[in-house]
Design a protein around this motif. Structure first.
Motif: not given
Length: 210
Positions: A162, A166, A169-170, A177
């Motif tokens: 994370f 990021p 992940f988003h 997220s």
């Protein structure tokens, strides 16, 4: 080899937190010398904890670095994100340790219960109930610690991913997220500023390319 020092360094870190110096109100020469010694000790322990920390295991497993590089990179990642204090206040290992103790106690109770009802000869001493409780306690602690370590490792892997990726992940899990970033903002206001900026910048570039 580095993993052998993690527990020792973590104990030193906990001890030195209680002697971390504060220069406010330091006037006398003797006080200044004591503060200098405290700063030297705390500084050395902090440098060791930057390398020998539990997050190094996660970095080794995810990215294949050596232990020393993994510990340093994990520490720098959290400092860059502004999460150093958050990571130092990680309470999940303490909670899992308490759960492990409870499981060990329950297992020991059942061991004692079985001893009283079945009269197994666990010991030649006159305290078979205590012996059966200790056996059950040890078995429960060992088994639960192994299982709960998997949960702890998974939690650390999620936090490292994370923090480190990021944007990816988003892009792949937008709803999750958003939920994680919102939950972190509620507990630690301002901790998501860098992640939000990276995601906004990446999404803006993606929109411009379209």
């Amino acid at each position: 080899l580095g993993s052998l020092f993690v527990g020792f360094v973590q104990i030193l870190r906990m001890i030195t937190e209680n002697i971390r110096p504060n220069r406010d109100g330091v006037l006398m020469c003797l006080q200044e010398c004591i503060v200098c010694v405290q700063e030297c000790i705390v500084g050395c322990v902090d440098k060791m904890s930057d390398i020998f920390n539990p997050w190094a295991f996660t970095y080794v497993g995810l990215y294949g670095y050596s232990f020393k590089e993994a510990g340093h990179n994990a520490t720098e990642l959290f400092k860059t994100r502004g999460w150093a204090k958050i990571i130092n206040d990680d309470l999940i290992p303490n909670v899992l340790f308490m759960v492990s103790i409870v499981i060990g106690g329950v297992t020991g109770f059942f061991g004692q219960l079985i001893q009283e009802n079945a009269n197994f000869g666990f010991s030649s001493e006159h305290r078979p109930g205590l012996t059966s409780f200790l056996i059950g306690l040890c078995v429960g602690l060992v088994v639960s610690s192994v299982l709960l370590t998997i949960i702890n490792s998974a939690e650390r892997a999620v936090i490292v991913c994370f923090a480190g990726s990021p944007v990816e992940f988003h892009e792949n899990h937008t709803e999750m997220s958003n939920e994680m970033r919102e939950a972190w903002r509620e507990v630690w206001p301002g901790c998501m500023d860098i992640n939000d900026m990276k995601i906004s910048y990446a999404m803006g570039d993606a929109g411009d390319s379209v």
